[in-house]
Design a protein around this motif. Structure first.
Motif, PDB file in Angstrom:
ATOM      1  N   GLN A 182     -13.993   6.868 -20.894  1.00  0.00           N
ATOM      2  CA  GLN A 182     -14.119   8.257 -20.477  1.00  0.00           C
ATOM      3  C   GLN A 182     -14.715   8.380 -19.078  1.00  0.00           C
ATOM      4  OE1 GLN A 182     -12.693  10.777 -22.028  1.00  0.00           O
ATOM      5  NE2 GLN A 182     -11.939   9.249 -23.517  1.00  0.00           N
ATOM      6  N   ASP A 183     -15.701   7.528 -18.749  1.00  0.00           N
ATOM      7  CA  ASP A 183     -16.298   7.580 -17.418  1.00  0.00           C
ATOM      8  C   ASP A 183     -15.301   7.198 -16.339  1.00  0.00           C
ATOM      9  OD1 ASP A 183     -18.670   8.402 -18.432  1.00  0.00           O
ATOM     10  OD2 ASP A 183     -19.733   6.483 -18.159  1.00  0.00           O
ATOM     11  N   ILE A 184     -14.479   6.211 -16.613  1.00  0.00           N
ATOM     12  CA  ILE A 184     -13.563   5.716 -15.583  1.00  0.00           C
ATOM     13  C   ILE A 184     -12.273   6.513 -15.572  1.00  0.00           C
ATOM     14  CG2 ILE A 184     -12.283   3.702 -14.742  1.00  0.00           C
ATOM     15  CD1 ILE A 184     -15.346   3.550 -14.482  1.00  0.00           C
ATOM     16  N   PHE A 185     -11.653   6.715 -16.737  1.00  0.00           N
ATOM     17  CA  PHE A 185     -10.321   7.334 -16.767  1.00  0.00           C
ATOM     18  C   PHE A 185     -10.348   8.802 -17.201  1.00  0.00           C
ATOM     19  CE2 PHE A 185      -9.596   2.784 -18.006  1.00  0.00           C
ATOM     20  CZ  PHE A 185      -9.038   2.367 -16.802  1.00  0.00           C
ATOM     21  N   GLY A 186     -11.324   9.171 -18.020  1.00  0.00           N
ATOM     22  CA  GLY A 186     -11.379  10.542 -18.519  1.00  0.00           C
ATOM     23  C   GLY A 186     -10.299  10.838 -19.541  1.00  0.00           C
ATOM     24  N   ALA A 187      -9.663   9.779 -20.092  1.00  0.00           N
ATOM     25  CA  ALA A 187      -8.599   9.967 -21.087  1.00  0.00           C
ATOM     26  C   ALA A 187      -8.350   8.651 -21.789  1.00  0.00           C
ATOM     27  CB  ALA A 187      -7.321  10.474 -20.413  1.00  0.00           C
ATOM     28  N   ASP A 188      -7.709   8.712 -22.999  1.00  0.00           N
ATOM     29  CA  ASP A 188      -7.382   7.497 -23.739  1.00  0.00           C
ATOM     30  C   ASP A 188      -6.008   6.942 -23.378  1.00  0.00           C
ATOM     31  OD1 ASP A 188      -9.781   7.564 -25.155  1.00  0.00           O
ATOM     32  OD2 ASP A 188      -8.936   8.872 -26.709  1.00  0.00           O
ATOM     33  N   GLN A 189      -5.177   7.726 -22.727  1.00  0.00           N
ATOM     34  CA  GLN A 189      -3.833   7.301 -22.319  1.00  0.00           C
ATOM     35  C   GLN A 189      -3.822   7.151 -20.792  1.00  0.00           C
ATOM     36  OE1 GLN A 189      -1.180   6.997 -24.639  1.00  0.00           O
ATOM     37  NE2 GLN A 189      -2.687   7.368 -26.253  1.00  0.00           N
ATOM     38  N   VAL A 190      -3.430   5.967 -20.294  1.00  0.00           N
ATOM     39  CA  VAL A 190      -3.459   5.724 -18.848  1.00  0.00           C
ATOM     40  C   VAL A 190      -2.147   5.099 -18.390  1.00  0.00           C
ATOM     41  CG1 VAL A 190      -5.963   5.436 -18.764  1.00  0.00           C
ATOM     42  CG2 VAL A 190      -4.507   3.432 -19.136  1.00  0.00           C
ATOM     43  N   TYR A 191      -1.822   5.426 -17.121  1.00  0.00           N
ATOM     44  CA  TYR A 191      -0.701   4.745 -16.489  1.00  0.00           C
ATOM     45  C   TYR A 191      -1.158   3.330 -16.085  1.00  0.00           C
ATOM     46  CZ  TYR A 191       1.249   9.461 -15.960  1.00  0.00           C
ATOM     47  OH  TYR A 191       1.719  10.713 -16.187  1.00  0.00           O
ATOM     48  N   TRP A 192      -0.202   2.436 -15.982  1.00  0.00           N
ATOM     49  CA  TRP A 192      -0.558   1.080 -15.523  1.00  0.00           C
ATOM     50  C   TRP A 192       0.627   0.458 -14.776  1.00  0.00           C
ATOM     51  CZ3 TRP A 192       1.674  -3.551 -17.469  1.00  0.00           C
ATOM     52  CH2 TRP A 192       2.598  -3.377 -18.504  1.00  0.00           C
ATOM     53  N   GLY A 193       0.294  -0.464 -13.888  1.00  0.00           N
ATOM     54  CA  GLY A 193       1.343  -1.098 -13.095  1.00  0.00           C
ATOM     55  C   GLY A 193       0.743  -1.903 -11.948  1.00  0.00           C
ATOM     56  N   PHE A 194       1.475  -1.941 -10.825  1.00  0.00           N
ATOM     57  CA  PHE A 194       1.046  -2.737  -9.673  1.00  0.00           C
ATOM     58  C   PHE A 194       1.224  -1.955  -8.393  1.00  0.00           C
ATOM     59  CE2 PHE A 194       1.557  -6.121 -12.682  1.00  0.00           C
ATOM     60  CZ  PHE A 194       0.677  -7.108 -12.273  1.00  0.00           C
ATOM     61  N   THR A 195       0.306  -2.219  -7.445  1.00  0.00           N
ATOM     62  CA  THR A 195       0.472  -1.745  -6.073  1.00  0.00           C
ATOM     63  C   THR A 195       0.358  -2.949  -5.154  1.00  0.00           C
ATOM     64  OG1 THR A 195      -1.893  -1.340  -5.755  1.00  0.00           O
ATOM     65  CG2 THR A 195      -0.561   0.483  -6.620  1.00  0.00           C
ATOM     66  N   GLY A 196       0.765  -2.770  -3.905  1.00  0.00           N
ATOM     67  CA  GLY A 196       0.653  -3.870  -2.939  1.00  0.00           C
ATOM     68  C   GLY A 196       0.895  -3.355  -1.539  1.00  0.00           C
ATOM     69  N   SER A 197       0.577  -4.208  -0.558  1.00  0.00           N
ATOM     70  CA  SER A 197       0.760  -3.770   0.829  1.00  0.00           C
ATOM     71  C   SER A 197       0.847  -4.970   1.752  1.00  0.00           C
ATOM     72  CB  SER A 197      -0.401  -2.862   1.259  1.00  0.00           C
ATOM     73  OG  SER A 197      -1.614  -3.607   1.269  1.00  0.00           O
ATOM     74  N   THR A 198       1.354  -4.702   2.976  1.00  0.00           N
ATOM     75  CA  THR A 198       1.331  -5.660   4.081  1.00  0.00           C
ATOM     76  C   THR A 198       0.770  -4.938   5.293  1.00  0.00           C
ATOM     77  OG1 THR A 198       3.543  -5.140   4.912  1.00  0.00           O
ATOM     78  CG2 THR A 198       3.397  -6.809   3.165  1.00  0.00           C
ATOM     79  N   GLY A 199       0.432  -5.694   6.318  1.00  0.00           N
ATOM     80  CA  GLY A 199      -0.044  -5.115   7.570  1.00  0.00           C
ATOM     81  C   GLY A 199       0.738  -5.731   8.719  1.00  0.00           C
ATOM     82  N   SER A 200       0.013  -6.204   9.739  1.00  0.00           N
ATOM     83  CA  SER A 200       0.710  -6.890  10.824  1.00  0.00           C
ATOM     84  C   SER A 200       1.168  -8.267  10.379  1.00  0.00           C
ATOM     85  CB  SER A 200      -0.201  -7.009  12.057  1.00  0.00           C
ATOM     86  OG  SER A 200      -1.374  -7.730  11.732  1.00  0.00           O
ATOM     87  N   ARG A 201       0.563  -8.739   9.302  1.00  0.00           N
ATOM     88  CA  ARG A 201       1.112  -9.910   8.605  1.00  0.00           C
ATOM     89  C   ARG A 201       1.701  -9.425   7.291  1.00  0.00           C
ATOM     90  NH1 ARG A 201      -2.996 -15.062   9.297  1.00  0.00           N
ATOM     91  NH2 ARG A 201      -3.422 -14.799  11.519  1.00  0.00           N
ATOM     92  N   TYR A 202       2.498 -10.272   6.654  1.00  0.00           N
ATOM     93  CA  TYR A 202       3.254  -9.763   5.514  1.00  0.00           C
ATOM     94  C   TYR A 202       3.554 -10.878   4.520  1.00  0.00           C
ATOM     95  CZ  TYR A 202       6.894 -11.777   8.450  1.00  0.00           C
ATOM     96  OH  TYR A 202       7.623 -12.629   9.211  1.00  0.00           O
ATOM     97  N   GLN A 203       4.088 -10.478   3.381  1.00  0.00           N
ATOM     98  CA  GLN A 203       4.542 -11.410   2.350  1.00  0.00           C
ATOM     99  C   GLN A 203       5.445 -10.634   1.407  1.00  0.00           C
ATOM    100  OE1 GLN A 203       0.533 -12.137   0.907  1.00  0.00           O
ATOM    101  NE2 GLN A 203       1.055 -11.217  -1.076  1.00  0.00           N
ATOM    102  N   ASN A 204       6.190 -11.345   0.616  1.00  0.00           N
ATOM    103  CA  ASN A 204       7.072 -10.720  -0.371  1.00  0.00           C
ATOM    104  C   ASN A 204       6.309 -10.606  -1.684  1.00  0.00           C
ATOM    105  OD1 ASN A 204       9.206  -9.760  -1.800  1.00  0.00           O
ATOM    106  ND2 ASN A 204      10.528 -11.533  -1.496  1.00  0.00           N
ATOM    107  N   ASN A 205       5.915  -9.397  -2.063  1.00  0.00           N
ATOM    108  CA  ASN A 205       5.158  -9.170  -3.299  1.00  0.00           C
ATOM    109  C   ASN A 205       6.107  -8.754  -4.414  1.00  0.00           C
ATOM    110  OD1 ASN A 205       2.456  -9.629  -2.375  1.00  0.00           O
ATOM    111  ND2 ASN A 205       2.596  -7.707  -1.231  1.00  0.00           N
ATOM    112  N   ARG A 206       6.118  -9.528  -5.500  1.00  0.00           N
ATOM    113  CA  ARG A 206       7.031  -9.228  -6.602  1.00  0.00           C
ATOM    114  C   ARG A 206       6.326  -9.375  -7.949  1.00  0.00           C
ATOM    115  NH1 ARG A 206      13.107 -11.601  -5.178  1.00  0.00           N
ATOM    116  NH2 ARG A 206      13.392 -10.348  -3.293  1.00  0.00           N
ATOM    117  N   VAL A 207       6.864  -8.663  -8.955  1.00  0.00           N
ATOM    118  CA  VAL A 207       6.324  -8.709 -10.311  1.00  0.00           C
ATOM    119  C   VAL A 207       7.497  -8.711 -11.291  1.00  0.00           C
ATOM    120  CG1 VAL A 207       4.828  -7.620 -12.024  1.00  0.00           C
ATOM    121  CG2 VAL A 207       4.301  -7.393  -9.582  1.00  0.00           C
ATOM    122  N   ALA A 208       7.384  -9.540 -12.317  1.00  0.00           N
ATOM    123  CA  ALA A 208       8.339  -9.500 -13.437  1.00  0.00           C
ATOM    124  C   ALA A 208       7.523  -9.446 -14.721  1.00  0.00           C
ATOM    125  CB  ALA A 208       9.234 -10.737 -13.424  1.00  0.00           C
ATOM    126  N   PHE A 209       7.987  -8.662 -15.701  1.00  0.00           N
ATOM    127  CA  PHE A 209       7.215  -8.433 -16.909  1.00  0.00           C
ATOM    128  C   PHE A 209       7.782  -9.231 -18.073  1.00  0.00           C
ATOM    129  CE2 PHE A 209       6.447  -4.864 -14.162  1.00  0.00           C
ATOM    130  CZ  PHE A 209       5.090  -4.627 -14.309  1.00  0.00           C
TER     131      PHE A 209
END
Length: 774
Positions: free
Chosen positions: A262-289
């Motif tokens: 409750q303190d962190i999410f404020g609910a019992d049902q939450v979204y979930w997944g992945f985020t990612g980023s590059t800057g002036s350097r980069y990489q190929n970020n991938r996920v398979a489930f």
């Protein structure tokens, strides 16, 4: 973050192995497709249709082939994310687990910036994403001192996989407390307390709490280079009772975090997944489930039983030769989707063998046999029908035979069920294959054994079996069984003798291979004891002069001749040896006759320079192409020297002269050519004599009587009387064998002319003689 050159994405190669499953009738058994893991192919991946979506705006993410999420492409200044749909949120009131594979490209030390696993209840739902690329990883607030601390994804929890350390004025100071390299840590991106602004060294900085701790000892994990073209498994387990989340990245220890929902999410049902980023350097970020919570709830199990139905598990013993039944069962319990495109995979342990034709399948649609083509060695890959609440129970069974082991051998069996939307494994089944001490058999002689044609061989050895008193011994020669016999060791654990006579008629000319094998009462075979037996028909050779003494003049060749034959070889080499000198190969790779055994003639002249004066034993033999040596034939060659004239001028003369007024010598002309050859060796003595056979006379009947003189080295004159032999030259042979007879001009044989002789042309006759004596 500093700029770097862009690296183009590498092309990926996939390997497809097609398998089929054949049953009598059901049409749901489709071919199986298995691809080798590489850049585009993680070890496992499920279909993401209807399960995950990407943010509508502000994201560079995409779904490849319906089952791989590319969170960020392999280029600069990108960010992205993927979220579970509303229907596939995590229910934190229930236990669940999720597994996936994450990929960070192949940029090595040039990679940036990474990804984050995120759970959130941000009001933006599936469109939630941070506005910050680079160090923001698509989830955090900005890294600049004094900027907003709440523009990241709110009401969130994140596990970051950071591939770039931000710890300087150009790249910011987000990672001041994790300077050991690429790191894995967790945080609360939506809480302002996660970000710490401070002032030092005339600089305003912002850092963040890793593992919700400020300081270098925050417990972050350091996996090393993450961007090394490797897919890594990542698992999440949620314990609803303790409200504890446990995660683990392949290769690292698991980490558990108690979360106040409750303190962190404020609910019992939450979204979930992945985020990612590059800057002036980069990489190929991938996920398979691999496994998504609540999508498919199934129970899988493997059971192993004996013929009497007793279950083999938890360290139970199985015996050599025993037949076991493996039963693999899947039950569909519930889920948001049917369980589809299921492939059952297992690899049998190395100590059992599949029993051909024993595999069967049963489901709500009926039962039938499965074709053995689904086995490749010890590996099984077979499809089963899609499962749901109607078809909720499928079983595959097959039999194996337990193989022999030398020591008690623990084994473990597991089965993987790979569906397009759910992948799971059975719990391991553990049992022990009981050892049967294998018999041992030896042959006393190491070999090879060389026998002549017509010779028998008595083979002897020992056998030993510590847990079986009787064994059957098999005697095999050249792939054919000669005999088998049952022997009893009387319960002894020590080696016991065996013996077997191989008669000459059982042996073939050339190489024979004997194998002796022991077999115990349980069907265990010993390692073969092996012996090579060579029945030889070596070459035979003759020498024309064998066992004789042959005289040879020194300085001349000796020509030897004879014949050879060989019953079984294709080629031979011929050798001779003089005395104990190194043998000389005088004929190499001489072909045998087409009709082997026929005589083949040879002839060879031994050079004169190899035959010094004296008696020599000359031996000759043949060696065939397998190294077998013939008999040796010997001849004694007696090399003797000789004293002889090489040349003697037929007509010699003296100088013409006027009749003198006192006795005067007429000297020799240059036509005196007498050459002697002595081959008897150094130190041999000889002398030359001359005999006047006819007095010197002219055509008028005048004579020069007592005119022929010999003057020695001391000037002493000797009259060469008619018919008297006179020594005119003496010699002890040294190194030179050819001696030219030369005297000084006033020495040797001269003609003495008296004043009273008549004018005329006088001739006489001299006889030369070589004497082999001092």
């Amino acid at each position: 973050m500093k700029k770097s050159n862009r690296k183009l994405p590498r092309a990926a190669l996939s390997l497809m192995l097609v398998m089929g499953l054949i049953l009598p009738s059901p049409g749901w058994l489709a071919p199986v497709h298995v691809k080798a893991a590489n850049n585009d192919n993680p070890p496992f991946k499920i279909d993401l249709t209807g399960i995950f979506v990407t943010p509508a705006t502000g994201s560079n993410s995409s779904v490849i082939g319906g089952n791989i999420v590319q969170v960020t492409p392999n280029t600069t200044n990108q960010k992205g994310g993927i979220w579970s749909t509303e229907a596939n949120k995590m229910d934190l009131t229930k236990d669940f687990k999720a597994s996936m594979y994450i990929y960070f490209g192949d940029r090595g030390a040039n990679a940036a910036d990474g990804m984050a696993f995120v759970m959130h209840n941000d009001s933006r739902g599936t469109n939630a994403i941070s506005p910050h690329s680079g160090s923001g990883l698509g989830v955090y607030a900005g890294q600049t001192h004094g900027s907003s601390k709440t523009d990241g994804i709110q009401k969130s929890f994140a596990v970051e996989f950071d591939t770039f350390i931000n710890n300087n004025v150009n790249d910011g100071y987000f990672d001041t407390n994790t300077t050991k390299g690429a790191h894995v840590a967790w945080s609360y991106p939506g809480q302002a307390e996660t970000y710490i602004d401070y002032y030092t060294s005339f600089q305003h900085r912002r850092t963040m709490k890793h593992n919700n701790i400020d300081g270098p000892n925050n417990g972050a994990q350091y996996p090393g280079n993450l961007s090394n073209d490797t897919w890594r498994k990542f698992t999440i387990n949620w314990n609803a009772t303790t409200s504890t989340l446990t995660y683990q990245l392949e290769g690292l220890s698991s980490v558990s975090i108690p979360i106040n929902v409750q303190d962190i999410f404020g609910a019992d049902q939450v979204y979930w997944g992945f985020t990612g980023s590059t800057g002036s350097r980069y990489q190929n970020n991938r996920v398979a489930f691999e496994e998504v919570p609540g999508l498919v709830n199934a129970e899988v199990k493997e059971t192993i039983t004996r013929k009497d139905g007793v279950v083999v598990d938890n360290g139970a013993l199985a015996n050599n030769g025993e037949e076991l039944t493996y039963t693999i069962n899947a039950k569909y319990l519930s889920g948001k989707q049917d369980w589809t495109d299921i492939i059952v995979k297992t690899v049998l342990n190395d100590h059992v063998s599949y029993v051909p034709g024993s595999m069967a399948i049963s489901s709500g649609d009926g039962s039938g046999e499965l074709d053995d083509s689904f086995w490749t060695g010890q590996s099984l890959a077979a499809s089963i029908p899609n499962m749901n609440t109607n078809r909720n129970d499928v079983t595959i069974s097959f039999k194996v035979k337990v193989n022999q082991v030398k020591v008690n051998t623990p084994v473990t069996e597991t089965v993987k069920f790979e569906g397009s939307n759910y992948i799971t494994n059975t719990h391991p089944v553990d049992y022990v294959i009981q050892a049967n001490n294998v018999p041992e058999v030896t042959i006393n002689e190491k070999g090879p054994i060389h026998l002549a044609v017509g010779e028998d061989y008595q083979a002897k050895g020992t056998w030993k079996d510590s847990d079986d008193s009787t064994n059957t011994l098999y005697y095999d020669l050249n792939g054919e069984l000669l005999k088998s016999e049952v022997l009893d060791n009387g319960g002894s654990t020590e080696p016991v003798d065996w013996s077997y006579l191989i008669t000459s008629d059982q042996l073939k000319l050339g190489e024979n291979n004997l194998q002796v094998i022991a077999r115990d009462g349980k069907g265990a075979y010993s390692v073969s004891a092996k012996l090579k037996i060579i029945v030889e028909s070596p070459p035979a050779i003759t020498l024309t002069d064998a066992n004789r003494e042959i005289p040879v003049d020194f300085g001349t060749e000796y020509t030897m001749s004879g014949s050879w034959n060989d019953l079984d070889s294709n080629l031979v080499d011929l050798y001779y040896a003089v005395d104990s000198n190194t043998p000389v190969k005088f004929a190499s790779n001489v072909s045998n006759s087409t009709n082997k055994g026929e005589d083949i003639n040879y002839q060879y002249s031994i050079p004169a320079d190899q035959l010094s004066i004296g008696m020599h034993q000359v031996s000759v033999y043949a060696v065939d192409d397998t190294g077998r040596k013939s008999n040796i034939e010997v001849v004694n060659v007696n090399v003797t020297g000789k004293l002889s004239f090489m040349s003697v001028t037929e007509n010699v003369s003296f100088e013409n002269m006027q009749i003198p007024n006192k006795p005067t010598y007429s000297k020799r002309n240059d036509d005196w050519d007498i050459l002697v050859k002595d081959t008897r060796g150094s130190g041999s003595s000889w002398r030359l004599t001359a005999t006047l056979m006819e007095e010197f006379s002219d055509s008028q009947g005048h004579f020069l009587r007592d005119a022929l003189k010999f003057v020695n080295e001391d000037g002493i004159e000797t009259t060469m009387a008619l018919g008297a032999e006179t020594n005119v030259y003496e010699m002890i042979t040294q190194d030179e064998q050819n001696v030219s007879i030369n005297w000084e001009s006033d020495k040797g044989i001269l003609l003495k002319i008296d004043p009273f002789v008549y004018i005329g042309d006088y001739t006489g006759k001299i006889n030369w003689n070589l004497i082999d004596a001092p």
